[in-house]
Design an enzyme around this catalytic site. Structure first.
Site, PDB file in Angstrom:
ATOM      1  N   HIS A 287      -8.208   1.425  -4.664  1.00 33.09           N
ATOM      2  CA  HIS A 287      -9.234   1.169  -3.643  1.00 33.09           C
ATOM      3  C   HIS A 287      -9.888   2.501  -3.288  1.00 33.09           C
ATOM      4  O   HIS A 287      -9.263   3.362  -2.657  1.00 33.09           O
ATOM      5  CB  HIS A 287      -8.555   0.535  -2.427  1.00 33.09           C
ATOM      6  CG  HIS A 287      -9.454   0.301  -1.264  1.00 33.09           C
ATOM      7  ND1 HIS A 287      -8.969  -0.003  -0.009  1.00 33.09           N
ATOM      8  CD2 HIS A 287     -10.810   0.316  -1.136  1.00 33.09           C
ATOM      9  CE1 HIS A 287      -9.977  -0.163   0.836  1.00 33.09           C
ATOM     10  NE2 HIS A 287     -11.100   0.039   0.171  1.00 33.09           N
TER      11      HIS A 287
ATOM     12  N   HIS B 252      -0.930  -1.046  -4.548  1.00 32.14           N
ATOM     13  CA  HIS B 252      -2.239  -0.808  -3.943  1.00 32.14           C
ATOM     14  C   HIS B 252      -2.349   0.671  -3.598  1.00 32.14           C
ATOM     15  O   HIS B 252      -1.543   1.211  -2.832  1.00 32.14           O
ATOM     16  CB  HIS B 252      -2.420  -1.659  -2.687  1.00 32.14           C
ATOM     17  CG  HIS B 252      -3.783  -1.545  -2.079  1.00 32.14           C
ATOM     18  ND1 HIS B 252      -4.878  -2.241  -2.557  1.00 32.14           N
ATOM     19  CD2 HIS B 252      -4.239  -0.797  -1.039  1.00 32.14           C
ATOM     20  CE1 HIS B 252      -5.941  -1.945  -1.835  1.00 32.14           C
ATOM     21  NE2 HIS B 252      -5.582  -1.060  -0.915  1.00 32.14           N
TER      22      HIS B 252
ATOM     23  N   ASP C  66      -4.702   3.674  -2.157  1.00 30.35           N
ATOM     24  CA  ASP C  66      -5.860   3.984  -1.320  1.00 30.35           C
ATOM     25  C   ASP C  66      -6.316   5.424  -1.533  1.00 30.35           C
ATOM     26  O   ASP C  66      -5.583   6.368  -1.203  1.00 30.35           O
ATOM     27  CB  ASP C  66      -5.516   3.781   0.154  1.00 30.35           C
ATOM     28  CG  ASP C  66      -5.389   2.310   0.516  1.00 30.35           C
ATOM     29  OD1 ASP C  66      -6.339   1.557   0.248  1.00 30.35           O
ATOM     30  OD2 ASP C  66      -4.343   1.919   1.068  1.00 30.35           O
TER      31      ASP C  66
ATOM     32  N   SER D   6       0.837  -1.199   0.000  1.00 27.32           N
ATOM     33  CA  SER D   6       0.000   0.000   0.000  1.00 27.32           C
ATOM     34  C   SER D   6       0.868   1.244   0.000  1.00 27.32           C
ATOM     35  O   SER D   6       1.596   1.508   0.970  1.00 27.32           O
ATOM     36  CB  SER D   6      -0.920   0.012   1.220  1.00 27.32           C
ATOM     37  OG  SER D   6      -1.592   1.251   1.305  1.00 27.32           O
TER      38      SER D   6
ATOM     39  N   ASP E 145      -6.927  -6.385   3.563  1.00 29.90           N
ATOM     40  CA  ASP E 145      -6.316  -5.067   3.674  1.00 29.90           C
ATOM     41  C   ASP E 145      -6.412  -4.564   5.110  1.00 29.90           C
ATOM     42  O   ASP E 145      -7.498  -4.281   5.609  1.00 29.90           O
ATOM     43  CB  ASP E 145      -7.039  -4.108   2.722  1.00 29.90           C
ATOM     44  CG  ASP E 145      -6.424  -2.718   2.691  1.00 29.90           C
ATOM     45  OD1 ASP E 145      -5.477  -2.456   3.450  1.00 29.90           O
ATOM     46  OD2 ASP E 145      -6.909  -1.888   1.897  1.00 29.90           O
TER      47      ASP E 145
ATOM     48  N   MET F 146     -12.123   4.586  -1.163  1.00 33.17           N
ATOM     49  CA  MET F 146     -12.839   4.746   0.102  1.00 33.17           C
ATOM     50  C   MET F 146     -13.533   6.106   0.042  1.00 33.17           C
ATOM     51  O   MET F 146     -13.187   7.053   0.751  1.00 33.17           O
ATOM     52  CB  MET F 146     -11.859   4.653   1.270  1.00 33.17           C
ATOM     53  CG  MET F 146     -11.345   3.248   1.502  1.00 33.17           C
ATOM     54  SD  MET F 146     -10.105   3.165   2.807  1.00 33.17           S
ATOM     55  CE  MET F 146      -8.615   3.195   1.812  1.00 33.17           C
TER      56      MET F 146
ATOM     57  N   MET G 226      -8.971   8.287  -0.458  1.00 31.98           N
ATOM     58  CA  MET G 226      -9.881   8.653   0.631  1.00 31.98           C
ATOM     59  C   MET G 226     -10.388  10.075   0.420  1.00 31.98           C
ATOM     60  O   MET G 226      -9.627  10.949   0.008  1.00 31.98           O
ATOM     61  CB  MET G 226      -9.163   8.563   1.971  1.00 31.98           C
ATOM     62  CG  MET G 226      -8.499   7.227   2.247  1.00 31.98           C
ATOM     63  SD  MET G 226      -7.634   7.286   3.831  1.00 31.98           S
ATOM     64  CE  MET G 226      -6.726   5.745   3.769  1.00 31.98           C
TER      65      MET G 226
ATOM     66  N   MET H 193     -11.760  -5.701   4.570  1.00 30.15           N
ATOM     67  CA  MET H 193     -11.042  -4.775   5.442  1.00 30.15           C
ATOM     68  C   MET H 193     -10.840  -5.426   6.809  1.00 30.15           C
ATOM     69  O   MET H 193     -11.805  -5.798   7.476  1.00 30.15           O
ATOM     70  CB  MET H 193     -11.827  -3.472   5.594  1.00 30.15           C
ATOM     71  CG  MET H 193     -11.969  -2.657   4.312  1.00 30.15           C
ATOM     72  SD  MET H 193     -10.380  -2.206   3.571  1.00 30.15           S
ATOM     73  CE  MET H 193      -9.640  -1.230   4.900  1.00 30.15           C
TER      74      MET H 193
END
Length: 215
Positions: free
Chosen positions: A65, A32, A34, A7, A174, A67, A36, A136
């Site tokens: 990913h 990966h 993330d 990540s 994750d 979020m 947000m 998660m």
């Protein structure tokens, strides 16, 4: 042998090219990423512009990913930025099937993430339409959290669902993944390990990736 997806949220953002080069030279399989928004989770990370940077820095899979709330508004932007996989949260989608079809129509692999409190049986009616489930194992929004133990049971339950349906859906885990708990996570049925702090905070990130890969 699991796929390893470090990540980049845990990378050194003042030396991102250095960390990308390290990952490219390592046994890591995926990047990966993330994303947000400060709404779905209480933190803000980065958007399509940085994903585009990572895409230019690697030939490895860019596993994005989201979020975020209303992911349908941004799916096309992340496709243009270079996402190979786009994972959205079941908790953020009012029209989940429509969201998944949008992702696949754009030519990306579609994933669904489930928070620690969300039962995996909620995926029963959508499992055949997706490529990936991201379980998660921490509450989303921040790196460096500890693995939630009951996640092991969720992995086992999901794996059984996938086998019973004869599907090729990958299980990604994750949050809080370490060399210590990774064997149990793999034994439970995980295919992809997302590792942030355990990789980037180690004294030898490439060796940690290799050790995870060898499990």
């Amino acid at each position: 042998m699991p796929l390893i997806a470090p990540s980049l949220l845990s990378a050194d953002f003042l030396n991102l090219q250095h960390d990308c080069d390290m990952l490219n030279d390592s046994e890591a399989d995926w990047f990966h990423l993330d994303v947000m928004d400060g709404r779905f989770v209480p933190n803000i990370s980065f958007g399509p512009m940085l994903v585009e940077f990572f895409r230019k820095s690697t030939n490895k899979v860019c596993d994005v990913h989201l979020m975020i709330e209303e992911p349908e508004k941004y799916a096309e932007a992340f496709k243009k930025a270079g996402a190979d996989n786009l994972t959205i949260h079941i908790e953020a989608c009012k029209h989940l099937h429509r969201n998944i079809q949008q992702i696949k129509s754009l030519g990306m692999k579609a994933g669904i993430a489930v928070n620690p409190h969300t039962p995996v049986h909620s995926l029963q009616d959508i499992l055949a339409d997706i490529d990936l489930v991201c379980i998660m194992s921490v509450n989303p929004g921040f790196g460096g959290q500890s693995f939630i133990p009951h996640t092991i049971n969720k992995i086992k339950e999901l794996k059984q669902m996938i086998l019973e349906k004869g599907l090729a859906v990958k299980i990604e885990v994750d949050g809080g993944v370490t060399l210590g708990n990774a064997p149990a996570i793999i034994d439970a049925g995980a295919d992809v390990l997302v590792a942030g702090n355990s990789v980037f905070k180690s004294s030898d990130p490439a060796a940690t990736i290799a050790a995870l890969k060898a499990l």
